[in-house]
Scaffold this motif. Structure first.
Motif, PDB file in Angstrom:
ATOM      1  N   ASN A 131       0.849  -1.185   0.000  1.00 38.27           N
ATOM      2  CA  ASN A 131       0.000   0.000   0.000  1.00 38.27           C
ATOM      3  C   ASN A 131       0.889   1.242   0.000  1.00 38.27           C
ATOM      4  OD1 ASN A 131      -2.728  -1.259   0.372  1.00 38.27           O
ATOM      5  ND2 ASN A 131      -1.732  -2.046   2.210  1.00 38.27           N
ATOM      6  N   TYR A 132       0.498   2.226  -0.785  1.00 40.70           N
ATOM      7  CA  TYR A 132       1.334   3.415  -0.966  1.00 40.70           C
ATOM      8  C   TYR A 132       0.487   4.661  -0.741  1.00 40.70           C
ATOM      9  CZ  TYR A 132       5.034   6.251  -3.157  1.00 40.70           C
ATOM     10  OH  TYR A 132       6.040   7.159  -3.415  1.00 40.70           O
ATOM     11  N   GLY A 133       1.032   5.577   0.008  1.00 39.39           N
ATOM     12  CA  GLY A 133       0.303   6.805   0.291  1.00 39.39           C
ATOM     13  C   GLY A 133       1.209   7.848   0.896  1.00 39.39           C
ATOM     14  N   CYS A 134       0.654   8.666   1.760  1.00 36.32           N
ATOM     15  CA  CYS A 134       1.443   9.756   2.326  1.00 36.32           C
ATOM     16  C   CYS A 134       0.987  10.059   3.747  1.00 36.32           C
ATOM     17  CB  CYS A 134       1.334  11.005   1.453  1.00 36.32           C
ATOM     18  SG  CYS A 134      -0.322  11.738   1.415  1.00 36.32           S
ATOM     19  N   LEU A 135       1.792  10.849   4.423  1.00 36.08           N
ATOM     20  CA  LEU A 135       1.465  11.342   5.759  1.00 36.08           C
ATOM     21  C   LEU A 135       0.916  12.755   5.633  1.00 36.08           C
ATOM     22  CD1 LEU A 135       4.597  10.178   7.777  1.00 36.08           C
ATOM     23  CD2 LEU A 135       2.296   9.187   7.870  1.00 36.08           C
ATOM     24  N   PRO A 136      -0.311  13.016   6.096  1.00 39.61           N
ATOM     25  CA  PRO A 136      -0.844  14.376   6.047  1.00 39.61           C
ATOM     26  C   PRO A 136      -0.021  15.310   6.936  1.00 39.61           C
ATOM     27  CG  PRO A 136      -2.234  12.971   7.403  1.00 39.61           C
ATOM     28  CD  PRO A 136      -1.233  12.071   6.744  1.00 39.61           C
ATOM     29  N   GLN A 137      -0.123  16.579   6.638  1.00 41.82           N
ATOM     30  CA  GLN A 137       0.552  17.621   7.422  1.00 41.82           C
ATOM     31  C   GLN A 137       2.069  17.432   7.466  1.00 41.82           C
ATOM     32  OE1 GLN A 137      -1.495  18.127  11.195  1.00 41.82           O
ATOM     33  NE2 GLN A 137      -3.348  18.863  10.189  1.00 41.82           N
ATOM     34  N   THR A 138       2.619  16.942   6.353  1.00 43.20           N
ATOM     35  CA  THR A 138       4.070  16.918   6.165  1.00 43.20           C
ATOM     36  C   THR A 138       4.370  17.534   4.803  1.00 43.20           C
ATOM     37  OG1 THR A 138       4.069  14.707   5.137  1.00 43.20           O
ATOM     38  CG2 THR A 138       4.348  14.812   7.541  1.00 43.20           C
ATOM     39  N   TRP A 139       5.608  17.985   4.645  1.00 49.39           N
ATOM     40  CA  TRP A 139       6.007  18.607   3.371  1.00 49.39           C
ATOM     41  C   TRP A 139       7.508  18.560   3.243  1.00 49.39           C
ATOM     42  CZ3 TRP A 139       7.520  24.207   2.516  1.00 49.39           C
ATOM     43  CH2 TRP A 139       7.630  24.508   1.146  1.00 49.39           C
ATOM     44  N   GLU A 140       7.980  18.071   2.099  1.00 52.29           N
ATOM     45  CA  GLU A 140       9.416  18.050   1.805  1.00 52.29           C
ATOM     46  C   GLU A 140       9.758  19.344   1.080  1.00 52.29           C
ATOM     47  OE1 GLU A 140      11.237  14.277   0.786  1.00 52.29           O
ATOM     48  OE2 GLU A 140       9.248  13.343   0.811  1.00 52.29           O
ATOM     49  N   ASP A 141      10.335  20.261   1.799  1.00 53.11           N
ATOM     50  CA  ASP A 141      10.547  21.635   1.343  1.00 53.11           C
ATOM     51  C   ASP A 141      11.591  21.697   0.226  1.00 53.11           C
ATOM     52  OD1 ASP A 141      10.942  24.359   1.042  1.00 53.11           O
ATOM     53  OD2 ASP A 141      11.195  24.754   3.188  1.00 53.11           O
ATOM     54  N   PRO A 142      11.200  22.151  -0.966  1.00 51.88           N
ATOM     55  CA  PRO A 142      12.165  22.256  -2.072  1.00 51.88           C
ATOM     56  C   PRO A 142      13.128  23.420  -1.910  1.00 51.88           C
ATOM     57  CG  PRO A 142      10.073  23.153  -2.759  1.00 51.88           C
ATOM     58  CD  PRO A 142       9.849  22.567  -1.391  1.00 51.88           C
ATOM     59  N   ASN A 143      12.877  24.260  -0.912  1.00 53.45           N
ATOM     60  CA  ASN A 143      13.750  25.409  -0.661  1.00 53.45           C
ATOM     61  C   ASN A 143      14.850  25.099   0.349  1.00 53.45           C
ATOM     62  OD1 ASN A 143      11.852  27.219  -2.180  1.00 53.45           O
ATOM     63  ND2 ASN A 143      10.513  26.777  -0.441  1.00 53.45           N
ATOM     64  N   GLU A 144      14.802  23.899   0.938  1.00 54.57           N
ATOM     65  CA  GLU A 144      15.757  23.524   1.975  1.00 54.57           C
ATOM     66  C   GLU A 144      16.644  22.380   1.503  1.00 54.57           C
ATOM     67  OE1 GLU A 144      16.374  24.830   4.973  1.00 54.57           O
ATOM     68  OE2 GLU A 144      14.851  26.415   4.738  1.00 54.57           O
ATOM     69  N   GLU A 145      17.946  22.539   1.667  1.00 59.32           N
ATOM     70  CA  GLU A 145      18.902  21.494   1.305  1.00 59.32           C
ATOM     71  C   GLU A 145      19.207  20.619   2.502  1.00 59.32           C
ATOM     72  OE1 GLU A 145      22.695  21.872  -1.385  1.00 59.32           O
ATOM     73  OE2 GLU A 145      23.326  22.164   0.703  1.00 59.32           O
ATOM     74  N   HIS A 146      19.167  19.307   2.290  1.00 60.88           N
ATOM     75  CA  HIS A 146      19.512  18.391   3.365  1.00 60.88           C
ATOM     76  C   HIS A 146      20.995  18.539   3.683  1.00 60.88           C
ATOM     77  CE1 HIS A 146      20.301  14.620   5.522  1.00 60.88           C
ATOM     78  NE2 HIS A 146      18.996  14.612   5.797  1.00 60.88           N
ATOM     79  N   PRO A 147      21.362  18.684   4.964  1.00 59.13           N
ATOM     80  CA  PRO A 147      22.760  18.981   5.304  1.00 59.13           C
ATOM     81  C   PRO A 147      23.757  17.900   4.921  1.00 59.13           C
ATOM     82  CG  PRO A 147      21.454  18.490   7.270  1.00 59.13           C
ATOM     83  CD  PRO A 147      20.494  18.656   6.146  1.00 59.13           C
TER      84      PRO A 147
END
Length: 284
Positions: A131-147
């Motif tokens: 099963n594939y889906g998502c977690l509500p109230q989350t967002w992978e910010d395209p403006n932030e670089e992973h350190p």
């Protein structure tokens, strides 16, 4: 077409059917099977109905969420991330189906729709085995670089791969337990994949962390996501952290961080671009 989300919830436990359309869901609901404890748990938080617009298998298909008084709600923004100690997963693609369904993040109220690429409805070239889906109230910010990984977020909610034995209906919300997380890098963007299991699955008592999950499942998930775009002449996807799943504690950190990013998105502190972030009905 409208049907009660509470009735959908009552059917998610122990079902082996891959319901991939609201009409299929509605026919199952008609049999009247019920799980009162699940209904009460769900209704205590919120009460939804699902409204289908358009025909399944066409680009007009939309699955909308409605709250009290038929007010439109967003499954991304209005469904709580957590219920007690567990997390809410919104199922977009039931296991053993191929249609690439997803929350329409740029459309008003974020209905579920089938993805379209180059004017054509998008299907996987073979079924997804979980099963594939998502977690509500989350967002992978395209403006932030992973350190560490030095890539930015993919501008979507965090994805969930639920490895339980039952197919979960499209549009259903299921309490899940995160077991680990995989850092997929897709076209230069960070696309976290949380590995989880429904708390009602028979294996949920045995699976508590990533080391409890059989290697065959972990390898299968990683390789499926590595290769699934190659029939379209796309390159193999890559993975961070030595291609290993991080453990449950790290998964929860990722979820918490992306929840903070979502809060910034909703408050206006982060750039939304074309994303629909409107405040909708109160469904607490």
């Amino acid at each position: 077409m409208r049907f009660s989300f509470a009735a959908v919830f009552a059917l998610t436990k122990g079902s082996a059917s891959a319901w991939s359309s609201p009409s299929a869901l509605q026919s199952k609901i008609g049999f009247g099977r019920c799980a009162p404890a699940l209904y009460r748990s769900f209704a205590a938080l919120h009460s939804f109905t699902l409204d289908q617009a358009g025909e399944v298998g066409t680009d007009s298909f939309r699955l909308f969420f409605k709250g009290e008084g038929s007010a439109s709600v967003s499954p991304w923004h209005d469904v709580p991330l957590k219920e007690g100690e567990h997390y809410n997963m919104l199922t977009e693609i039931p296991k053993m189906t191929k249609a690439k369904m997803e929350i329409a993040t740029k459309q008003e109220h974020n209905p579920i729709a089938q993805d379209v690429k180059k004017g054509k409805l998008r299907d996987y070239h073979g079924p997804i085995f979980w099963n594939y889906g998502c977690l509500p109230q989350t967002w992978e910010d395209p403006n932030e670089e992973h350190p560490e990984l030095k890539v930015n977020g993919d501008n979507d909610p965090v994805d969930v791969v639920e490895i339980g034995s039952s197919a979960l209906p499209m549009g259903s919300i299921t309490k899940v337990k995160p077991l680990g997380v995989l850092a997929m890098i897709d076209d230069g963007e960070l696309d976290w994949k949380v590995l989880a299991i429904s708390v009602d699955d028979p294996l949920a008592t045995q699976y508590n962390d990533i080391d409890d999950v059989p290697a065959a499942i972990k390898d299968g998930v990683r390789e499926w996501f590595r290769w699934y775009k190659t029939p379209d002449d796309k390159p193999l996807n890559e993975f961070g952290f030595g291609e290993k799943f991080l453990n449950a504690a790290e998964a929860k950190k990722v979820i918490a961080e992306t929840n903070e990013s979502w809060k910034k998105l909703r408050s206006g502190a982060a750039k939304a671009g074309k994303l629909w972030t409107g405040v909708t009905a109160d469904v607490k």
